[in-house]
Motif scaffolding. Sequence first.
Motif, PDB file in Angstrom:
ATOM      1  N   LEU A   1      -3.731   0.735  -5.573  1.00 14.65           N
ATOM      2  CA  LEU A   1      -3.226  -0.562  -5.112  1.00 14.65           C
ATOM      3  C   LEU A   1      -3.571  -1.658  -6.120  1.00 14.65           C
ATOM      4  O   LEU A   1      -2.762  -2.564  -6.348  1.00 14.65           O
TER       5      LEU A   1
ATOM      6  N   ARG B   1       0.981   4.028  -2.983  1.00 10.83           N
ATOM      7  CA  ARG B   1       0.628   5.417  -2.675  1.00 10.83           C
ATOM      8  C   ARG B   1       1.774   6.365  -3.036  1.00 10.83           C
ATOM      9  O   ARG B   1       1.559   7.413  -3.652  1.00 10.83           O
TER      10      ARG B   1
ATOM     11  N   GLU C   1       0.827  -1.211   0.000  1.00 11.31           N
ATOM     12  CA  GLU C   1       0.000   0.000   0.000  1.00 11.31           C
ATOM     13  C   GLU C   1       0.859   1.258   0.000  1.00 11.31           C
ATOM     14  O   GLU C   1       0.560   2.219  -0.715  1.00 11.31           O
TER      15      GLU C   1
END
Length: 222
Positions: free
Chosen positions: A58, A52, A48
């Motif tokens: 994702l 990001r 994740e």
Amino acid sequence: MPTAPRPATPSRLSRPSLTERRKAETQLEIARTAAALFAERGAAVTAEEIARTAGVALRTFYRYFRTKEDAVAPLLAVGVREWIDDLATAAAGPDAPPARAALERAARQALTPADAPAEEALHWTRGLLRAMPGDPALRAVWHRVHHDSEEALMPVLAKLTGAGPLELRLAAAAANTAMRVAVEEWAAGDAPADGPHGPAELAGRGLHALTAGLPELDRRKE
């Protein structure tokens, strides 16, 4: 292998489609992000967080990679391809040098940072290697890339020598091991990337030691 991607030249291009180029660029950008995060935070990094920081969803991350550790493979593989491409270029033509000289020259070129991005790539690799004791899956990716490198080396070395299958395999294993161990030894210390204790010098020494019993590397293919 931890070299920064060099600009493509016409001889290196196979004219991939625009979609393929965009996919490769996205993969490489995620790989750079993953490498930087692993270098900074080790095994605590999550998929994740990589997604990001790379600016992708994702689900996009998992479209390209099965695990967070797999995400660093494209960055390592770029260096491997460039090293083998350089060796293949040396093997082309009637004036090709003996394999031993070509191997050492290509190894030193691959592990000598020519610019800031190349130096940054080596910095990331040092961080990745230091993170590996706490993340066996990350080490598995490192060894998989090197296994693929060894396989790709054999046909290139076959063009440089008249060696038989056993000697070719031994030469590829020796060259690949010299490169891997050089980078691992350098990463374990604090020496700069250039200089007498940098990975290029260590690889040169390793190649000399590991290929000493392979006289086939000093003969040109007839």
